[in-house]
Design a protein around this motif. Structure first.
Motif, PDB file in Angstrom:
ATOM      1  N   MET A 140      36.503  30.182  34.913  1.00 19.84           N
ATOM      2  CA  MET A 140      35.412  30.835  34.186  1.00 19.84           C
ATOM      3  C   MET A 140      35.530  30.551  32.692  1.00 19.84           C
ATOM      4  O   MET A 140      34.525  30.333  32.015  1.00 19.84           O
ATOM      5  N   LYS A 141      36.757  30.539  32.196  1.00 15.90           N
ATOM      6  CA  LYS A 141      36.981  30.249  30.788  1.00 15.90           C
ATOM      7  C   LYS A 141      36.521  28.829  30.446  1.00 15.90           C
ATOM      8  O   LYS A 141      35.873  28.605  29.429  1.00 15.90           O
ATOM      9  N   ILE A 142      36.821  27.887  31.303  1.00  9.91           N
ATOM     10  CA  ILE A 142      36.395  26.492  31.100  1.00  9.91           C
ATOM     11  C   ILE A 142      34.874  26.393  31.102  1.00  9.91           C
ATOM     12  O   ILE A 142      34.275  25.758  30.226  1.00  9.91           O
ATOM     13  N   GLU A 143      34.238  27.030  32.071  1.00 12.82           N
ATOM     14  CA  GLU A 143      32.774  26.984  32.166  1.00 12.82           C
ATOM     15  C   GLU A 143      32.127  27.664  30.961  1.00 12.82           C
ATOM     16  O   GLU A 143      31.124  27.181  30.434  1.00 12.82           O
ATOM     17  N   LEU A 144      32.706  28.761  30.526  1.00 10.01           N
ATOM     18  CA  LEU A 144      32.195  29.486  29.367  1.00 10.01           C
ATOM     19  C   LEU A 144      32.251  28.602  28.117  1.00 10.01           C
ATOM     20  O   LEU A 144      31.287  28.529  27.353  1.00 10.01           O
ATOM     21  N   GLU A 145      33.367  27.912  27.928  1.00  9.31           N
ATOM     22  CA  GLU A 145      33.520  27.007  26.783  1.00  9.31           C
ATOM     23  C   GLU A 145      32.472  25.899  26.816  1.00  9.31           C
ATOM     24  O   GLU A 145      31.907  25.549  25.783  1.00  9.31           O
ATOM     25  N   ARG A 146      32.229  25.352  27.987  1.00  7.71           N
ATOM     26  CA  ARG A 146      31.223  24.283  28.116  1.00  7.71           C
ATOM     27  C   ARG A 146      29.829  24.773  27.757  1.00  7.71           C
ATOM     28  O   ARG A 146      29.070  24.080  27.083  1.00  7.71           O
ATOM     29  N   LEU A 147      29.488  25.967  28.220  1.00  4.81           N
ATOM     30  CA  LEU A 147      28.182  26.532  27.883  1.00  4.81           C
ATOM     31  C   LEU A 147      28.037  26.722  26.385  1.00  4.81           C
ATOM     32  O   LEU A 147      26.994  26.413  25.800  1.00  4.81           O
ATOM     33  N   TYR A 148      29.097  27.217  25.762  1.00  9.00           N
ATOM     34  CA  TYR A 148      29.059  27.460  24.315  1.00  9.00           C
ATOM     35  C   TYR A 148      28.972  26.143  23.538  1.00  9.00           C
ATOM     36  O   TYR A 148      28.184  26.009  22.608  1.00  9.00           O
ATOM     37  N   GLN A 149      29.772  25.171  23.929  1.00 13.28           N
ATOM     38  CA  GLN A 149      29.777  23.877  23.243  1.00 13.28           C
ATOM     39  C   GLN A 149      28.437  23.162  23.346  1.00 13.28           C
ATOM     40  O   GLN A 149      28.051  22.425  22.444  1.00 13.28           O
ATOM     41  N   ASN A 150      27.726  23.394  24.432  1.00 15.96           N
ATOM     42  CA  ASN A 150      26.427  22.756  24.627  1.00 15.96           C
ATOM     43  C   ASN A 150      25.273  23.574  24.052  1.00 15.96           C
ATOM     44  O   ASN A 150      24.110  23.231  24.242  1.00 15.96           O
ATOM     45  N   GLY A 151      25.604  24.659  23.372  1.00 15.60           N
ATOM     46  CA  GLY A 151      24.591  25.457  22.701  1.00 15.60           C
ATOM     47  C   GLY A 151      23.749  26.325  23.609  1.00 15.60           C
ATOM     48  O   GLY A 151      22.685  26.800  23.216  1.00 15.60           O
ATOM     49  N   LEU A 152      24.212  26.564  24.825  1.00 21.01           N
ATOM     50  CA  LEU A 152      23.456  27.376  25.773  1.00 21.01           C
ATOM     51  C   LEU A 152      23.823  28.858  25.696  1.00 21.01           C
ATOM     52  O   LEU A 152      23.135  29.701  26.259  1.00 21.01           O
ATOM     53  N   LEU A 153      24.904  29.143  24.985  1.00 19.82           N
ATOM     54  CA  LEU A 153      25.411  30.505  24.906  1.00 19.82           C
ATOM     55  C   LEU A 153      25.627  30.868  23.440  1.00 19.82           C
ATOM     56  O   LEU A 153      26.185  30.067  22.680  1.00 19.82           O
ATOM     57  N   GLY A 154      25.174  32.044  23.053  1.00 18.39           N
ATOM     58  CA  GLY A 154      25.333  32.506  21.680  1.00 18.39           C
ATOM     59  C   GLY A 154      26.784  32.826  21.353  1.00 18.39           C
ATOM     60  O   GLY A 154      27.593  33.110  22.249  1.00 18.39           O
ATOM     61  N   ARG A 155      27.098  32.799  20.071  1.00 12.53           N
ATOM     62  CA  ARG A 155      28.466  33.029  19.619  1.00 12.53           C
ATOM     63  C   ARG A 155      28.963  34.417  20.015  1.00 12.53           C
ATOM     64  O   ARG A 155      30.109  34.574  20.464  1.00 12.53           O
ATOM     65  N   GLU A 156      28.125  35.415  19.852  1.00 10.88           N
ATOM     66  CA  GLU A 156      28.512  36.801  20.162  1.00 10.88           C
ATOM     67  C   GLU A 156      28.868  36.967  21.641  1.00 10.88           C
ATOM     68  O   GLU A 156      29.907  37.534  21.988  1.00 10.88           O
ATOM     69  N   ASP A 157      28.006  36.449  22.517  1.00 10.99           N
ATOM     70  CA  ASP A 157      28.273  36.529  23.960  1.00 10.99           C
ATOM     71  C   ASP A 157      29.535  35.752  24.323  1.00 10.99           C
ATOM     72  O   ASP A 157      30.336  36.192  25.142  1.00 10.99           O
ATOM     73  N   TYR A 158      29.687  34.584  23.713  1.00 12.18           N
ATOM     74  CA  TYR A 158      30.862  33.754  23.996  1.00 12.18           C
ATOM     75  C   TYR A 158      32.156  34.485  23.626  1.00 12.18           C
ATOM     76  O   TYR A 158      33.083  34.563  24.431  1.00 12.18           O
ATOM     77  N   LEU A 159      32.196  35.037  22.415  1.00 13.59           N
ATOM     78  CA  LEU A 159      33.415  35.708  21.959  1.00 13.59           C
ATOM     79  C   LEU A 159      33.736  36.940  22.788  1.00 13.59           C
ATOM     80  O   LEU A 159      34.892  37.192  23.137  1.00 13.59           O
ATOM     81  N   GLN A 160      32.716  37.685  23.133  1.00 11.91           N
ATOM     82  CA  GLN A 160      32.927  38.888  23.943  1.00 11.91           C
ATOM     83  C   GLN A 160      33.453  38.516  25.337  1.00 11.91           C
ATOM     84  O   GLN A 160      34.404  39.123  25.838  1.00 11.91           O
ATOM     85  N   ALA A 161      32.848  37.515  25.955  1.00 12.87           N
ATOM     86  CA  ALA A 161      33.281  37.069  27.279  1.00 12.87           C
ATOM     87  C   ALA A 161      34.695  36.494  27.218  1.00 12.87           C
ATOM     88  O   ALA A 161      35.516  36.725  28.117  1.00 12.87           O
ATOM     89  N   GLU A 162      34.987  35.768  26.158  1.00 10.59           N
ATOM     90  CA  GLU A 162      36.320  35.180  25.979  1.00 10.59           C
ATOM     91  C   GLU A 162      37.391  36.270  25.903  1.00 10.59           C
ATOM     92  O   GLU A 162      38.446  36.160  26.534  1.00 10.59           O
ATOM     93  N   LEU A 163      37.118  37.323  25.165  1.00  4.81           N
ATOM     94  CA  LEU A 163      38.076  38.436  25.066  1.00  4.81           C
ATOM     95  C   LEU A 163      38.302  39.107  26.420  1.00  4.81           C
ATOM     96  O   LEU A 163      39.429  39.449  26.772  1.00  4.81           O
ATOM     97  N   ILE A 164      37.244  39.278  27.164  1.00  9.38           N
ATOM     98  CA  ILE A 164      37.355  39.884  28.497  1.00  9.38           C
ATOM     99  C   ILE A 164      38.207  39.005  29.405  1.00  9.38           C
ATOM    100  O   ILE A 164      39.100  39.488  30.106  1.00  9.38           O
TER     101      ILE A 164
END
Length: 68
Positions: A30-54
């Motif tokens: 999930m962490k890998i997939e989350l990073e890919r979404l963020y790097q491709n601009g599909l996920l906002g910074r706030e959502d990314y950071l919150q999900a990463e902490l979880i």
């Protein structure tokens, strides 16, 4: 977003369902997939950071369970 379930639902919105059979591996993927979404601009910074902490918290807790 407060739990691993919420992160799963976030990934599901993008058609990503992770199930590898072991919770620790699921969290890592999930962490890998989350990073890919963020790097491709599909996920906002706030959502990314919150999900990463979880995911970090859940990973730590899962490792502690295994060590016991």
């Amino acid at each position: 977003m407060k739990s691993l379930y919420d992160v799963q639902q976030l990934l599901k919105r993008f058609g990503i369902i992770v199930y590898l059979g072991k919770r620790l591996y699921d969290i890592e993927m999930m962490k890998i997939e989350l990073e890919r979404l963020y790097q491709n601009g599909l996920l906002g910074r706030e959502d990314y950071l919150q999900a990463e902490l979880i995911l970090r918290r859940e990973h730590r807790l899962e490792r502690q369970k295994e060590d016991e």
